[in-house]
Design a protein around this motif. Structure first.
Motif, PDB file in Angstrom:
ATOM      1  N   THR A 191       0.853  -1.180   0.000  1.00 37.28           N
ATOM      2  CA  THR A 191       0.000   0.000   0.000  1.00 37.28           C
ATOM      3  C   THR A 191       0.892   1.234   0.000  1.00 37.28           C
ATOM      4  OG1 THR A 191      -1.720  -1.176   1.208  1.00 37.28           O
ATOM      5  CG2 THR A 191      -1.813   1.219   1.229  1.00 37.28           C
ATOM      6  N   VAL A 192       0.736   2.053  -1.038  1.00 37.82           N
ATOM      7  CA  VAL A 192       1.596   3.218  -1.211  1.00 37.82           C
ATOM      8  C   VAL A 192       0.730   4.451  -1.421  1.00 37.82           C
ATOM      9  CG1 VAL A 192       3.373   4.264  -2.671  1.00 37.82           C
ATOM     10  CG2 VAL A 192       3.397   1.787  -2.260  1.00 37.82           C
ATOM     11  N   TRP A 193       1.015   5.505  -0.664  1.00 39.48           N
ATOM     12  CA  TRP A 193       0.328   6.767  -0.876  1.00 39.48           C
ATOM     13  C   TRP A 193       0.775   7.325  -2.221  1.00 39.48           C
ATOM     14  CZ3 TRP A 193       1.568   9.462   4.418  1.00 39.48           C
ATOM     15  CH2 TRP A 193       0.807   8.864   5.416  1.00 39.48           C
ATOM     16  N   LYS A 194      -0.175   7.706  -3.061  1.00 41.49           N
ATOM     17  CA  LYS A 194       0.163   8.294  -4.361  1.00 41.49           C
ATOM     18  C   LYS A 194       1.080   9.496  -4.206  1.00 41.49           C
ATOM     19  CE  LYS A 194      -3.873   7.021  -7.095  1.00 41.49           C
ATOM     20  NZ  LYS A 194      -5.059   7.522  -7.825  1.00 41.49           N
ATOM     21  N   THR A 195       0.803  10.298  -3.204  1.00 42.78           N
ATOM     22  CA  THR A 195       1.581  11.528  -3.010  1.00 42.78           C
ATOM     23  C   THR A 195       3.004  11.253  -2.538  1.00 42.78           C
ATOM     24  OG1 THR A 195       0.686  11.714  -0.775  1.00 42.78           O
ATOM     25  CG2 THR A 195      -0.438  12.953  -2.517  1.00 42.78           C
ATOM     26  N   ALA A 196       3.270  10.045  -2.054  1.00 36.04           N
ATOM     27  CA  ALA A 196       4.594   9.733  -1.509  1.00 36.04           C
ATOM     28  C   ALA A 196       5.493   8.972  -2.477  1.00 36.04           C
ATOM     29  CB  ALA A 196       4.438   8.923  -0.222  1.00 36.04           C
ATOM     30  N   PHE A 197       4.965   8.543  -3.607  1.00 38.90           N
ATOM     31  CA  PHE A 197       5.689   7.639  -4.503  1.00 38.90           C
ATOM     32  C   PHE A 197       7.061   8.180  -4.912  1.00 38.90           C
ATOM     33  CE2 PHE A 197       6.346   5.432  -8.638  1.00 38.90           C
ATOM     34  CZ  PHE A 197       6.395   4.147  -8.138  1.00 38.90           C
ATOM     35  N   ASP A 198       7.170   9.446  -5.204  1.00 37.02           N
ATOM     36  CA  ASP A 198       8.451  10.009  -5.645  1.00 37.02           C
ATOM     37  C   ASP A 198       9.145  10.838  -4.575  1.00 37.02           C
ATOM     38  OD1 ASP A 198       8.518   8.941  -8.301  1.00 37.02           O
ATOM     39  OD2 ASP A 198       6.901  10.333  -8.800  1.00 37.02           O
ATOM     40  N   GLN A 199       8.616  10.791  -3.368  1.00 36.24           N
ATOM     41  CA  GLN A 199       9.246  11.543  -2.290  1.00 36.24           C
ATOM     42  C   GLN A 199      10.421  10.762  -1.701  1.00 36.24           C
ATOM     43  OE1 GLN A 199       6.142  12.547   0.468  1.00 36.24           O
ATOM     44  NE2 GLN A 199       5.496  14.287  -0.768  1.00 36.24           N
ATOM     45  N   LYS A 200      11.447  11.497  -1.332  1.00 37.11           N
ATOM     46  CA  LYS A 200      12.654  10.869  -0.787  1.00 37.11           C
ATOM     47  C   LYS A 200      12.667  10.935   0.730  1.00 37.11           C
ATOM     48  CE  LYS A 200      15.685  10.923  -4.626  1.00 37.11           C
ATOM     49  NZ  LYS A 200      17.079  10.787  -4.952  1.00 37.11           N
ATOM     50  N   ARG A 201      13.332   9.942   1.296  1.00 36.28           N
ATOM     51  CA  ARG A 201      13.544   9.861   2.738  1.00 36.28           C
ATOM     52  C   ARG A 201      14.967   9.332   2.977  1.00 36.28           C
ATOM     53  NH1 ARG A 201       9.116  11.768   2.465  1.00 36.28           N
ATOM     54  NH2 ARG A 201       7.281  11.383   3.712  1.00 36.28           N
ATOM     55  N   PRO A 202      15.552   9.653   4.124  1.00 34.07           N
ATOM     56  CA  PRO A 202      16.893   9.151   4.440  1.00 34.07           C
ATOM     57  C   PRO A 202      16.839   7.727   5.020  1.00 34.07           C
ATOM     58  CG  PRO A 202      16.159  10.708   6.111  1.00 34.07           C
ATOM     59  CD  PRO A 202      15.076  10.646   5.080  1.00 34.07           C
ATOM     60  N   TYR A 203      17.631   6.827   4.453  1.00 34.73           N
ATOM     61  CA  TYR A 203      17.696   5.440   4.913  1.00 34.73           C
ATOM     62  C   TYR A 203      19.126   5.076   5.275  1.00 34.73           C
ATOM     63  CZ  TYR A 203      12.935   4.810   3.278  1.00 34.73           C
ATOM     64  OH  TYR A 203      11.581   4.917   3.117  1.00 34.73           O
TER      65      TYR A 203
END
Length: 163
Positions: free
Chosen positions: A55-67
């Motif tokens: 389950t993926v939020w459409k608005t988050a698909f191309d957003q970056k996060r630090p891993y």
């Protein structure tokens, strides 16, 4: 709460009450003894191996996060202790900044029939952001983990334990 704690620690360093630095870890991924499956990379791997849709939020698909890969996390702790880096500075410890689409594409290399459910999100509490690791790299710390390897190892472990 985290920022208040950091402020308190840095204040104590300034007053010579303790020796410390602030280490800001990215979200951990990869295989370890006490793995958790509530964060994006490990959770998506777990769901994919079990054949569950991601389950993926459409608005988050191309957003970056630090891993942060688990081995880089351990190496960084050892690095700070060995170099005695307790001068009251703040360091970001992040293998890399990845988008959800990059995570999913890496998983697809191992699980071809990946099912993704895109959902709308009324409230997005965080925007896309990237974190710089220039400060710790300037001290000659080298990151060795990578998303591809972490996902491959996690999927292999989960497949082996799932029969």
């Amino acid at each position: 709460f985290k920022l208040k704690s950091e402020e308190m620690i840095l204040d104590m360093v300034k007053k010579d009450k303790i020796e410390a630095s602030i280490i800001r870890f990215g979200t951990i991924f990869g295989v370890s003894q006490g793995m958790r499956f509530h964060t994006a990379v490990n959770k998506f791997c777990w769901q994919a191996v079990l054949g569950q849709p991601l389950t993926v939020w459409k608005t988050a698909f191309d957003q970056k996060r630090p891993y942060l890969g688990i081995n880089d996390a351990v190496s960084s702790i050892k690095f700070f202790i060995e170099k005695e880096l307790f001068e009251g500075d703040i360091y970001n410890v992040v293998t890399s900044n990845y988008s959800v689409s990059e995570v999913i594409n890496s998983i697809k290399k191992h699980i071809k029939d990946l099912d993704i459910n895109f959902v709308e999100s009324e409230i997005m509490n965080q925007l896309s952001y990237e974190v710089s690791t220039q400060k710790i790299k300037s001290l000659k710390f080298f990151f060795n983990d990578n998303l591809e390897k972490g996902i491959e190892e996690t999927i292999s472990l989960l497949r082996a334990s799932n029969g």
